[in-house]
Scaffold this motif. Structure first.
Motif, short mmCIF file in Angstrom:
data_model
loop_
_atom_site.label_atom_id
_atom_site.label_comp_id
_atom_site.label_asym_id
_atom_site.label_seq_id
_atom_site.Cartn_x
_atom_site.Cartn_y
_atom_site.Cartn_z
N GLU B 220 0.86 -1.19 0.00
CA GLU B 220 0.00 0.00 0.00
C GLU B 220 0.89 1.23 0.00
N LEU B 221 0.66 2.10 -0.93
CA LEU B 221 1.51 3.28 -1.03
C LEU B 221 0.76 4.49 -0.49
N PRO B 222 1.46 5.42 0.15
CA PRO B 222 0.79 6.59 0.70
C PRO B 222 0.46 7.62 -0.38
N PHE B 223 0.83 7.36 -1.60
CA PHE B 223 0.51 8.32 -2.68
C PHE B 223 -0.20 7.58 -3.80
N ARG B 224 -0.86 8.36 -4.66
CA ARG B 224 -1.58 7.78 -5.78
C ARG B 224 -0.61 7.67 -6.95
N VAL B 225 -0.57 6.46 -7.53
CA VAL B 225 0.35 6.28 -8.66
C VAL B 225 -0.44 6.45 -9.95
N ASP B 226 0.00 7.41 -10.73
CA ASP B 226 -0.66 7.63 -12.02
C ASP B 226 -0.16 6.59 -13.02
N THR B 227 -0.81 6.51 -14.11
CA THR B 227 -0.32 5.65 -15.19
C THR B 227 1.03 6.17 -15.61
N ARG B 228 1.71 5.40 -16.38
CA ARG B 228 3.11 5.69 -16.70
C ARG B 228 3.36 7.17 -17.00
N PHE B 229 4.43 7.66 -16.44
CA PHE B 229 4.84 9.04 -16.76
C PHE B 229 6.34 9.01 -16.86
N SER B 230 6.90 10.03 -17.48
CA SER B 230 8.35 10.05 -17.57
C SER B 230 8.91 10.92 -16.45
N GLY B 231 10.15 10.69 -16.12
CA GLY B 231 10.78 11.47 -15.04
C GLY B 231 10.41 10.90 -13.68
N ALA B 232 10.75 11.65 -12.66
CA ALA B 232 10.52 11.17 -11.30
C ALA B 232 9.62 12.15 -10.56
N ARG B 233 8.87 11.61 -9.60
CA ARG B 233 8.07 12.48 -8.74
C ARG B 233 8.60 12.39 -7.32
#
Lengths: 129, 552
Positions: B220-233
């Motif tokens: 379980e992650l504390p953040f919402r993972v979007d569909t593939r994106f480039s770069g880092a968040r």
């Protein structure tokens, strides 16, 4: 002994008249004047040996009268008599030639003594001349 | 008289001074801290971003290399060479010497059966035809699997490539040591709270995280993972009431998400230490400012208070002297106004006395009555004269005769006058008279009158059986001589204390005191440049202090 001729100068008529009556009864010749100018006027007409002068008088006060008397009639001896004992006026009066300085109400015998003393002095001064 | 509320004044000065000095300091401190911490946060986030990206690149490179290795190997082999088990084992051994990541190597025909196998497991007879990965590799040519259990019941990753060789096609499949892969990922884990792991697009763990969870479990992650994106968040997140810095990015070769977690507190330790230091310095500064402000304000207010007190004393003295002067004038005026009528009354009485010497008056029956009456009038005129003359004495501003006076000696002489009186009343008079007092320039007669008055009052206050102490001393700093009269008498109530120097104020019975003694004493001492202080407690006694300047 010949008694002194006394002029009583005071704005208090009752005081003047009584003093004159009592002096007359004791053989003095006494006259009264109710103000400084009146006193000077009487002195111009008549000779007196001793003047009883009240210091606090309306118009011309006792010190001024004293100065005039001493200037015009140096032979007249002056006894200052006042209800207001101020040392300055006393010293001033004495330095201007007043013979005595008495505070009201004065004892009558004391007053007679002062008059006698003043008269004696006048006679001595006159004798020296 | 308007008096300042010094407590309030002190409070207001301290409040304003502190406000004006501390507010800018605090604003500056907080501003600097804010800017510093946000800059540090930015730097921290930037460095995590770089870390996430470089790690992602490393993982991608790793996978690309593995795929390239297998593709090269596959294309270099013919079907016969690949299917030859001995040949494959030789190749596998060779591969293992250069790369530690491979566990086994297998060649699988399109029917799903192993043509050859090299590795520690006995997988020769297994058919992969129905496995999910098998279909994908046939369809796509290259395939990297998620971590899965497979037939060996142990989590692993496989990389497979399809080799088309004329009519025949076969698959070269290698198993990657998931532990080795995991340690490769984990090398990023930093500090005591840092973590790094991979999950697939279904949030299933691909490597074991340091805290909580195992491979192939859901994460379980504390953040919402979007569909593939480039770069880092990169994001600051609170998990279980703790702040963490999370960075995540998609792996290019596979639908895996690399997640790196850092504990900012650990990373921010230098910042916190600096902040700590700033707080200590700030607290020290604040304490210093407060102490300084309070000290300065206290001393300032104390001075102000003293000045105010001195002013009040001065005012009281001025009021007293003003009162005396006014009363002196009034007494003189009243005395004069009364003396004239008294003189007339006396002369009238004298005239009556003169007339009563006449024989016919002496003959009237009421002669004795009239004579008595006249004598009484004269007696009471004399009595009134005494009062008015005393008033004139009070009003008179006689210049004193000044000479050098030894206060101790004068006081000792003065007390002789009342010694008998004190003895009769059993009053013990104690002398504490200083020797070698400097002299004062004064009129000894007037000073003696003051002393006599104070001793007389003290004896009256004691009545019988008591003590009276006479003390003289010299204050060299103020160049003043003081004579202190302390009695063990009845004392003076506070409301009376304010009036005792007023003319005609007396607590004695009518006829026993004129109420002029203390006011005359006050006038005399004032004219000599001195002052009289009095303190008293009812029932315990009274202390009068006469202070006169010593002669130069």
């Amino acid at each position: 002994m010949v008694q002194a001729r006394v002029l009583v100068v005071d704005d208090e008529r009752d005081f003047n008249e009584t003093i004159v009556k009592r002096l007359t009864r004791r053989g003095f010749y006494a006259e009264t004047a109710l103000s400084g100018p009146a006193a000077l006027e009487i002195l111009s007409r008549q000779a007196f040996d001793v003047a009883l002068l009240d210091i606090m008088m309306p118009g011309m006060d006792g010190i001024e009268v004293l100065r005039e008397v001493k200037r015009r009639y140096p032979g007249v001896e002056v006894i200052l008599l006042t209800g207001h004992a101020s040392v300055e006026s006393g010293v001033q009066g004495m330095s201007m030639g007043a013979n005595a300085y008495l505070i009201k109400p004065v004892d009558f015998e004391e007053l007679l003594g002062a008059i006698a003393q003043a008269y004696e002095r006048k006679i001595i001064v006159a004798g020296n001349d | 008289m308007k008096t300042l509320d010094f407590k309030r004044l002190r409070f207001v000065i301290i409040l304003f001074t502190l406000g004006f000095s501390l507010l800018p300091l605090l604003v500056l401190g907080l501003g600097v801290k804010q800017r510093f911490s946000s800059a540090y946060q930015d730097a921290l986030q930037g460095s995590l971003r770089t870390l996430v990206e470089s790690k992602r690149n490393a993982i991608d490179l790793f996978l690309t290399e593995r795929m390239a290795q297998l593709s090269t190997l596959a294309s270099a082999l013919t079907y016969e060479e690949a299917a030859d088990r001995e040949n494959l084992e030789r190749l596998f051994t060779q591969m293992q010497t250069t790369s530690r990541y491979y566990i086994d190597l297998g060649v699988i025909g399109l029917d799903g059966n192993h043509l050859a196998y090299a590795g520690p497991y006995n997988l020769g007879g297994i058919n992969y035809k129905n496995e999910e990965w098998f279909a994908k590799v046939v369809a796509k040519g290259v395939y990297i699997s998620d971590v899965f259990m497979g037939f060996r019941q142990y989590p692993h990753i496989i990389i497979a490539v399809l080799r088309r060789e004329g009519g025949k096609s076969w698959i070269l499949r290698a198993t990657i040591d998931s532990d080795a892969f995991e340690s490769f990922v984990k090398r990023v884990q930093m500090g005591r709270k840092g973590d790094a792991f991979l999950i697939n697009d279904k949030h299933m763990l691909q490597t074991k995280p340091r805290f909580g969870g195992n491979v192939m479990e859901d994460m379980e992650l504390p953040f919402r993972v979007d569909t593939r994106f480039s770069g880092a968040r990169v994001q600051d997140l609170v998990v279980n009431h703790r702040r963490y810095l999370y960075g995540w990015t998609w792996i290019e070769n596979k639908d895996w998400l690399l997640v790196i977690r850092e504990d900012p507190e650990e990373e921010l330790r230098p910042l916190f230490e600096a902040e700590h230091l700033i707080w200590i310095v700030l607290a020290g500064g604040v304490a210093l400012i407060i102490a300084g402000t309070v000290l300065v304000t206290n001393s300032m207010v104390r001075r102000l208070e003293n000045a105010e007190r001195e002013k009040a004393n001065l005012d009281a003295n001025l009021t007293q002297s003003g009162k005396m002067a006014a009363l002196g004038k009034m007494a003189a005026g009243v005395a004069h106004e009364i003396n004239n009528p008294l003189a007339i009354i006396r002369e009238q009485a004298g005239w009556i006395k003169d007339l009563m010497e006449e024989p016919e008056v002496k003959a009237i029956p009421q002669f004795k009555e009239i004579s008595d009456s006249v004598h009484r009038i004269e007696h009471h005129v004399e009595r009134a004269k005494n009062v008015t003359h005393r008033m004139l004495g009070f009003a008179r501003r006689m210049e004193p005769v000044m000479q050098a006076v030894d206060v101790s000696k004068l006081l000792a002489e003065t007390v002789q006058f009342l010694k008998t009186e004190a003895l009769l009343r059993n009053i013990d008079i104690r002398h504490n008279l200083a020797d070698n007092l400097p002299t004062t320039n004064s009129d000894p007669t007037q000073l003696q009158q003051v002393f006599l008055n104070l001793i007389d009052n003290a004896i009256d206050a004691i009545g019988k059986n008591g003590q009276l102490s006479l003390t003289t001393s010299y204050d060299s700093s103020r160049h003043e001589i003081s004579a202190v009269f302390t009695d063990t008498g009845c004392g003076i109530p506070p409301e009376t204390l304010n009036n005792i120097f007023d003319p005609f104020f007396t607590t004695k019975k009518p006829g026993e005191g004129t109420g002029l003694g203390l006011s005359i004493a006050f006038g005399i001492i004032e004219k000599l440049g001195g002052r009289i202080n009095v303190t008293s407690t009812v029932g315990e006694g009274t202390t009068f202090t006469v202070i006169i300047p010593a002669s130069v």
